[in-house]
Motif scaffolding. Sequence first.
Motif, PDB file in Angstrom:
ATOM      1  N   LEU A 235       0.828  -1.195   0.000  1.00  0.00           N
ATOM      2  CA  LEU A 235       0.000   0.000   0.000  1.00  0.00           C
ATOM      3  C   LEU A 235       0.869   1.254   0.000  1.00  0.00           C
ATOM      4  CD1 LEU A 235       0.490   0.659   3.175  1.00  0.00           C
ATOM      5  CD2 LEU A 235      -1.528  -0.716   3.541  1.00  0.00           C
ATOM      6  N   ILE A 236       0.238   2.389  -0.240  1.00  0.00           N
ATOM      7  CA  ILE A 236       0.930   3.666  -0.181  1.00  0.00           C
ATOM      8  C   ILE A 236       1.083   4.079   1.282  1.00  0.00           C
ATOM      9  CG2 ILE A 236       0.746   6.133  -0.722  1.00  0.00           C
ATOM     10  CD1 ILE A 236      -0.685   5.348  -3.304  1.00  0.00           C
ATOM     11  N   LYS A 237       2.248   4.548   1.630  1.00  0.00           N
ATOM     12  CA  LYS A 237       2.490   5.003   2.991  1.00  0.00           C
ATOM     13  C   LYS A 237       1.621   6.227   3.299  1.00  0.00           C
ATOM     14  CE  LYS A 237       7.365   3.634   2.629  1.00  0.00           C
ATOM     15  NZ  LYS A 237       8.752   4.148   2.544  1.00  0.00           N
ATOM     16  N   ASN A 238       0.878   6.146   4.396  1.00  0.00           N
ATOM     17  CA  ASN A 238       0.030   7.267   4.822  1.00  0.00           C
ATOM     18  C   ASN A 238      -0.145   7.186   6.331  1.00  0.00           C
ATOM     19  OD1 ASN A 238      -1.666   5.065   5.045  1.00  0.00           O
ATOM     20  ND2 ASN A 238      -3.411   6.019   4.033  1.00  0.00           N
ATOM     21  N   LYS A 239      -1.089   7.935   6.885  1.00  0.00           N
ATOM     22  CA  LYS A 239      -1.302   7.943   8.330  1.00  0.00           C
ATOM     23  C   LYS A 239      -1.682   6.559   8.856  1.00  0.00           C
ATOM     24  CE  LYS A 239      -3.996  10.262  11.947  1.00  0.00           C
ATOM     25  NZ  LYS A 239      -5.056  11.273  12.221  1.00  0.00           N
ATOM     26  N   PHE A 240      -2.534   5.856   8.114  1.00  0.00           N
ATOM     27  CA  PHE A 240      -2.913   4.502   8.526  1.00  0.00           C
ATOM     28  C   PHE A 240      -1.693   3.589   8.576  1.00  0.00           C
ATOM     29  CE2 PHE A 240      -3.966   0.223   6.767  1.00  0.00           C
ATOM     30  CZ  PHE A 240      -4.448  -0.322   7.946  1.00  0.00           C
ATOM     31  N   TYR A 241      -0.847   3.663   7.557  1.00  0.00           N
ATOM     32  CA  TYR A 241       0.362   2.844   7.551  1.00  0.00           C
ATOM     33  C   TYR A 241       1.244   3.176   8.745  1.00  0.00           C
ATOM     34  CZ  TYR A 241       5.246   1.843   6.774  1.00  0.00           C
ATOM     35  OH  TYR A 241       6.538   1.451   6.965  1.00  0.00           O
ATOM     36  N   GLN A 242       1.379   4.449   9.101  1.00  0.00           N
ATOM     37  CA  GLN A 242       2.188   4.840  10.248  1.00  0.00           C
ATOM     38  C   GLN A 242       1.650   4.228  11.534  1.00  0.00           C
ATOM     39  OE1 GLN A 242       5.052   6.331  10.160  1.00  0.00           O
ATOM     40  NE2 GLN A 242       5.016   6.802   7.968  1.00  0.00           N
ATOM     41  N   ASP A 258      -5.433  -6.794  13.711  1.00  0.00           N
ATOM     42  CA  ASP A 258      -6.702  -7.056  13.037  1.00  0.00           C
ATOM     43  C   ASP A 258      -7.733  -5.995  13.413  1.00  0.00           C
ATOM     44  OD1 ASP A 258      -8.154  -8.721  11.239  1.00  0.00           O
ATOM     45  OD2 ASP A 258      -9.295  -9.500  12.936  1.00  0.00           O
ATOM     46  N   ASP A 259      -7.753  -5.611  14.682  1.00  0.00           N
ATOM     47  CA  ASP A 259      -8.661  -4.553  15.130  1.00  0.00           C
ATOM     48  C   ASP A 259      -8.306  -3.220  14.469  1.00  0.00           C
ATOM     49  OD1 ASP A 259     -10.070  -6.288  16.734  1.00  0.00           O
ATOM     50  OD2 ASP A 259      -8.982  -5.760  18.568  1.00  0.00           O
ATOM     51  N   LEU A 260      -7.024  -2.950  14.336  1.00  0.00           N
ATOM     52  CA  LEU A 260      -6.579  -1.712  13.706  1.00  0.00           C
ATOM     53  C   LEU A 260      -6.974  -1.680  12.234  1.00  0.00           C
ATOM     54  CD1 LEU A 260      -4.981   0.942  13.796  1.00  0.00           C
ATOM     55  CD2 LEU A 260      -2.898  -0.385  13.399  1.00  0.00           C
ATOM     56  N   LEU A 261      -6.835  -2.811  11.571  1.00  0.00           N
ATOM     57  CA  LEU A 261      -7.210  -2.902  10.168  1.00  0.00           C
ATOM     58  C   LEU A 261      -8.700  -2.713   9.985  1.00  0.00           C
ATOM     59  CD1 LEU A 261      -6.467  -3.530   7.217  1.00  0.00           C
ATOM     60  CD2 LEU A 261      -6.714  -5.965   7.759  1.00  0.00           C
ATOM     61  N   GLY A 262      -9.499  -3.343  10.876  1.00  0.00           N
ATOM     62  CA  GLY A 262     -10.940  -3.235  10.747  1.00  0.00           C
ATOM     63  C   GLY A 262     -11.443  -3.935   9.498  1.00  0.00           C
ATOM     64  N   LYS A 263     -12.662  -3.635   9.112  1.00  0.00           N
ATOM     65  CA  LYS A 263     -13.292  -4.322   7.993  1.00  0.00           C
ATOM     66  C   LYS A 263     -13.464  -3.451   6.751  1.00  0.00           C
ATOM     67  CE  LYS A 263     -15.909  -7.529  10.913  1.00  0.00           C
ATOM     68  NZ  LYS A 263     -17.243  -8.068  11.266  1.00  0.00           N
ATOM     69  N   ARG A 264     -13.218  -2.158   6.864  1.00  0.00           N
ATOM     70  CA  ARG A 264     -13.552  -1.278   5.748  1.00  0.00           C
ATOM     71  C   ARG A 264     -12.409  -0.343   5.358  1.00  0.00           C
ATOM     72  NH1 ARG A 264     -19.157  -1.069   5.171  1.00  0.00           N
ATOM     73  NH2 ARG A 264     -19.119   1.056   4.364  1.00  0.00           N
ATOM     74  N   ARG A 265     -11.203  -0.661   5.753  1.00  0.00           N
ATOM     75  CA  ARG A 265     -10.081   0.234   5.474  1.00  0.00           C
ATOM     76  C   ARG A 265      -9.850   0.430   3.972  1.00  0.00           C
ATOM     77  NH1 ARG A 265      -7.581   3.529   9.466  1.00  0.00           N
ATOM     78  NH2 ARG A 265      -7.567   2.352  11.426  1.00  0.00           N
ATOM     79  N   SER A 266      -9.896  -0.669   3.195  1.00  0.00           N
ATOM     80  CA  SER A 266      -9.652  -0.530   1.758  1.00  0.00           C
ATOM     81  C   SER A 266     -10.786   0.235   1.089  1.00  0.00           C
ATOM     82  CB  SER A 266      -9.453  -1.898   1.105  1.00  0.00           C
ATOM     83  OG  SER A 266     -10.610  -2.695   1.221  1.00  0.00           O
ATOM     84  N   ARG A 267     -12.012   0.030   1.527  1.00  0.00           N
ATOM     85  CA  ARG A 267     -13.142   0.787   0.980  1.00  0.00           C
ATOM     86  C   ARG A 267     -12.964   2.280   1.250  1.00  0.00           C
ATOM     87  NH1 ARG A 267     -18.912   0.065  -0.086  1.00  0.00           N
ATOM     88  NH2 ARG A 267     -19.903   2.113   0.121  1.00  0.00           N
ATOM     89  N   HIS A 268     -12.604   2.603   2.518  1.00  0.00           N
ATOM     90  CA  HIS A 268     -12.417   4.007   2.880  1.00  0.00           C
ATOM     91  C   HIS A 268     -11.373   4.673   1.986  1.00  0.00           C
ATOM     92  CE1 HIS A 268     -15.129   3.738   6.119  1.00  0.00           C
ATOM     93  NE2 HIS A 268     -14.319   3.242   7.044  1.00  0.00           N
ATOM     94  N   GLY A 269     -10.277   3.969   1.751  1.00  0.00           N
ATOM     95  CA  GLY A 269      -9.200   4.576   0.990  1.00  0.00           C
ATOM     96  C   GLY A 269      -9.430   4.582  -0.501  1.00  0.00           C
ATOM     97  N   ILE A 270      -9.727   3.408  -1.063  1.00  0.00           N
ATOM     98  CA  ILE A 270      -9.803   3.269  -2.512  1.00  0.00           C
ATOM     99  C   ILE A 270     -11.112   3.794  -3.084  1.00  0.00           C
ATOM    100  CG2 ILE A 270      -9.765   1.599  -4.410  1.00  0.00           C
ATOM    101  CD1 ILE A 270      -8.035  -0.196  -2.580  1.00  0.00           C
ATOM    102  N   PHE A 271     -12.226   3.443  -2.459  1.00  0.00           N
ATOM    103  CA  PHE A 271     -13.546   3.761  -3.008  1.00  0.00           C
ATOM    104  C   PHE A 271     -14.084   5.101  -2.519  1.00  0.00           C
ATOM    105  CE2 PHE A 271     -18.227   2.996  -3.390  1.00  0.00           C
ATOM    106  CZ  PHE A 271     -18.259   2.800  -4.757  1.00  0.00           C
ATOM    107  N   GLU A 279      -6.832   2.337   3.549  1.00  0.00           N
ATOM    108  CA  GLU A 279      -5.788   1.411   3.094  1.00  0.00           C
ATOM    109  C   GLU A 279      -5.638   1.594   1.594  1.00  0.00           C
ATOM    110  OE1 GLU A 279      -4.919  -3.427   3.010  1.00  0.00           O
ATOM    111  OE2 GLU A 279      -6.580  -2.629   4.189  1.00  0.00           O
ATOM    112  N   LEU A 280      -4.551   2.189   1.154  1.00  0.00           N
ATOM    113  CA  LEU A 280      -4.365   2.597  -0.237  1.00  0.00           C
ATOM    114  C   LEU A 280      -3.539   1.555  -0.994  1.00  0.00           C
ATOM    115  CD1 LEU A 280      -3.509   6.364   0.457  1.00  0.00           C
ATOM    116  CD2 LEU A 280      -5.778   5.308   0.153  1.00  0.00           C
ATOM    117  N   GLU A 281      -4.167   0.484  -1.419  1.00  0.00           N
ATOM    118  CA  GLU A 281      -3.481  -0.636  -2.051  1.00  0.00           C
ATOM    119  C   GLU A 281      -3.118  -0.314  -3.500  1.00  0.00           C
ATOM    120  OE1 GLU A 281      -5.702  -4.233  -1.647  1.00  0.00           O
ATOM    121  OE2 GLU A 281      -6.260  -3.836   0.436  1.00  0.00           O
ATOM    122  N   ILE A 282      -1.836  -0.407  -3.824  1.00  0.00           N
ATOM    123  CA  ILE A 282      -1.364  -0.171  -5.190  1.00  0.00           C
ATOM    124  C   ILE A 282       0.055  -0.730  -5.319  1.00  0.00           C
ATOM    125  CG2 ILE A 282      -0.232   2.068  -4.935  1.00  0.00           C
ATOM    126  CD1 ILE A 282      -2.804   1.121  -7.673  1.00  0.00           C
ATOM    127  N   GLY A 283       0.496  -0.960  -6.569  1.00  0.00           N
ATOM    128  CA  GLY A 283       1.791  -1.564  -6.809  1.00  0.00           C
ATOM    129  C   GLY A 283       2.930  -0.571  -6.915  1.00  0.00           C
TER     130      GLY A 283
END
Length: 315
Positions: A235-242, A258-271, A279-283
Motif C-alpha cells: 500500500l501507499i504510505k500514509n497515516k494509517f500505515y504509520q 486485526d482490530d486496527l485494520l478493521g473491515k472497511r479500510r480498503s473501501r475508505h481509501g480506494i472507493f 488502506e491505499l493498495e497499489i503496486g
Amino acid sequence: MKDQPNRVSQLFNIQYPIIQAGMVWCSGWRLASAVSQAGGLGILGAGSMHPEVLREHIRKCKVATDRPFGVNVPLLYPEMDKIMAILVEEQVKIVFTSAGNPSLWTSFLKERGIIVVHVVSSVKFARKAQQAGVDAVVAEGFEAGGHNGREETTTLVLIPMVREAISIPLLAAGGIASGRTMLAAEILGAEGSQIGSRFAVSTESSAHENFKQRILDAGEGDTIVTLKQLTPVRLIKNKFYQQVQEAELKGASKETLDDLLGKRRSRHGIFEGDLDEGELEIGQVSAALNKIESAAEIVKDVWDEYCALKKSMCA
C-alpha cells in the motif's frame, strides 16, 4: 505487426493476451467491459462485492460487452457458497481464483464448463494449482499492489522458475504496466500479462478520484508491504500505515493489528477517497504512472509498444 495468437489469447478467446487484474473497489462492470471491448480480458473484482452486488455487475457487464470477461474471487472471503452459485447461475465463463487453496473449488467450476485460473506468488503454489486442475496460472511478483506473497519473490525471479515448474499457460503480474514490461515478461516465460495499477487509474476504474490522484503523485519508494503478521499487503504510505508500523514496532498481537485494520479500510481509501485513514493498495509501478487514460487507450498503448519493440528485436 500481425497478431500472433498464443495459448492465453486462445484460452480466453481474446484479441490480445492483456488481462486486467480483479482489483477490489476498482474493478466494476465499467472497467471490465471496457477492457474486454478493447480486445483484452476484463475482470470483475468480487472481493469488494456482496453476492447480489456481484450478480448485478455480471449482468451489467454482459449488456456492455459481448466479448469474454471474467470474475476474480479471493477464496478466503466469506459467503463463498453464494458467490460460486451466482457464477454458475449467471453463466460466467472465466474465473480467476486467488488467496486460498485452488483445490477447494477448481473441480466444481470446471465440471460446469468454467475456465479456471489461479493467482500464485511462488513455485510451490504454482505446482499445486496445476495439480488442482486449473487451466492457467498467474504468477504475481512482490512488486504487485494489494495482497502479496510471503516469499517476497520478485517478478524477474518468479516467472522463469514458475515457467520451468508448470506446463499450463502462464500469465505474469507485478510491476507490469507497459508494452516494454509485457515483452520482458514474455522473454522470461510468460504468455500474457495481468495489469493492475495502470487500470486502477483508468477513466472507467471505480476508484475514488482522490485515490487515483494519489497514485499519480506517488514516487519511487512510496509503497511498502506491511501487515505481514496478518496477510501481507502493498500500500501507499500514509497515516494509517504509520499507525500499523508503530503498532508492529511495539510488538502488537495479530488480534490488535486485526482490530486496527478493521473491515472497511480498503473501501475508505480506494472507493471513498480517505487518503489518511484508508488502506491505499497499489503496486510499485505506480511511481511510473502519470496520467488518467481510458481502458481502451491503455490496451492500445501497451499492445502497440509491445509489438513495436518485439519487431525491432527481430529485425
